[in-house]
Motif scaffolding. Structure first.
Motif, PDB file in Angstrom:
ATOM      1  N   VAL A 179     -65.638 -16.666  -3.479  1.00  0.00           N
ATOM      2  CA  VAL A 179     -65.901 -17.459  -4.771  1.00  0.00           C
ATOM      3  C   VAL A 179     -67.171 -17.071  -5.493  1.00  0.00           C
ATOM      4  O   VAL A 179     -67.921 -16.781  -5.077  1.00  0.00           O
ATOM      5  CB  VAL A 179     -66.004 -18.886  -4.170  1.00  0.00           C
ATOM      6  N   GLU A 202     -71.635 -23.190  -4.085  1.00  0.00           N
ATOM      7  CA  GLU A 202     -70.406 -23.203  -3.272  1.00  0.00           C
ATOM      8  C   GLU A 202     -70.818 -23.937  -2.171  1.00  0.00           C
ATOM      9  O   GLU A 202     -69.800 -24.739  -1.675  1.00  0.00           O
ATOM     10  CB  GLU A 202     -69.987 -21.706  -2.970  1.00  0.00           C
ATOM     11  N   THR A 258     -62.009 -18.601  -8.390  1.00  0.00           N
ATOM     12  CA  THR A 258     -61.338 -17.814  -7.214  1.00  0.00           C
ATOM     13  C   THR A 258     -60.436 -16.833  -7.396  1.00  0.00           C
ATOM     14  O   THR A 258     -59.876 -16.106  -6.768  1.00  0.00           O
ATOM     15  CB  THR A 258     -60.563 -19.172  -6.440  1.00  0.00           C
ATOM     16  N   GLU A 280     -52.829 -19.491  -6.325  1.00  0.00           N
ATOM     17  CA  GLU A 280     -53.202 -19.721  -4.674  1.00  0.00           C
ATOM     18  C   GLU A 280     -51.718 -19.858  -4.220  1.00  0.00           C
ATOM     19  O   GLU A 280     -51.595 -19.260  -2.996  1.00  0.00           O
ATOM     20  CB  GLU A 280     -54.275 -20.671  -4.514  1.00  0.00           C
TER      21      GLU A 280
END
Length: 284
Positions: A179, A202, A258, A280
């Motif tokens: 990330v 993060e 991402t 995703e």
């Protein structure tokens, strides 16, 4: 250049490009599209010879040579299925044996381990990069070049920000997380936070999901002409995805990156988080 999709036989034929070796330029040169399709049709149907130029040039597809009937000179031909980026941004085909290894190692219809690689020579490998792309990496310099299954004569910018996912080329932070956090500059372009800041964001994001505060202070040194003159404390509100800077009255958008795409100038930018979530779901 998108990653290679799962293909039918007809699609695969359309993506194959045939080349001949030019002694003048010491490089592979693509046949015209019609000639390339004719050569591919010949090899698929078992036709041993294809004639061009009013019968003056005969290509022997199984032997991978083309002969001039007037001069009897021969030149090599090659069936191109995978291509890599040269130093000038142009694409050139891999040798067929290497291309076959790439095809077998990175099938388009299933995931493969991140440490999967195809060795080109002692100093170069093909491996995966972000977004399902393949790249060629020079181990001695860490230089990265694009790899594609669709040939184009157009030059492409070298992928300055596209990093391989192979463990041998990851820093410690990248091994912990792929990330990256970004903020939107005044000119509309996204700028990546420094690696240390991105890791802190993060960590705070994961703490927020577990009931944390969801706000991060970012202390940094601003500079003019390379000289630090003041210390500024900026803040990122993870709940609203806003970046507040002491030096400016306005706020900037923040994105948790991402999934990323390559701009026309070669830079990477993050997809919006909503789009990244959909990617995703589909590809992971």
């Amino acid at each position: 250049l998108p990653p290679r999709p799962k293909q039918s036989t007809a699609m695969a034929q359309a993506y194959v490009t045939w080349f001949y070796w030019s002694r003048a330029t010491s490089n592979w040169v693509a046949f015209d599209e019609d000639e390339s399709l004719e050569l591919e049709a010949a090899i698929l149907t078992g036709i041993p010879e294809v004639t061009f130029g009013g019968g003056n040039f005969t290509a022997y597809v199984d032997q991978r040579i083309q002969r001039n009937s007037d001069t009897h000179q021969e030149r090599r031909i090659l069936r191109g299925t995978w291509f890599y980026q040269r130093h000038n941004g142009e694409f050139t085909p891999y040798k067929e044996a290497i291309a076959d290894q790439i095809e077998l190692s990175f099938p388009p219809d299933r995931d493969v381990p991140l440490d999967t690689q195809v060795e080109i020579d002692a100093d170069r490998i093909v491996c995966q990069a972000a977004g399902g792309r393949l790249v060629q990496v020079q181990k001695s310099t860490k230089g990265v070049r694009l790899v594609t299954a669709r040939y184009t004569e157009d030059r492409q910018p070298k992928p300055v920000d596209l990093r391989p996912l192979h463990p041998d080329f990851q820093t410690g932070a990248e091994k912990r997380s792929a990330v990256r956090w970004w903020w939107k500059a005044d000119d509309g372009k996204y700028m990546a936070f420094e690696e240390e800041v991105s890791n802190r964001l993060e960590k705070a994001h994961k703490e927020e999901e577990a009931g944390g505060t969801g706000s991060v202070c970012v202390r940094r040194q601003s500079s003019s002409r390379g000289l630090s003159f003041s210390s500024q404390e900026d803040s990122v509100d993870l709940a609203t995805r806003r970046f507040r800077r002491d030096s400016r009255p306005t706020e900037s958008t923040v994105v948790r990156g991402t999934w990323h795409f390559q701009r026309s100038d070669g830079r990477l930018e993050p997809y919006s988080e909503d789009v990244a979530e959909e990617l995703e779901k589909v590809f992971v």
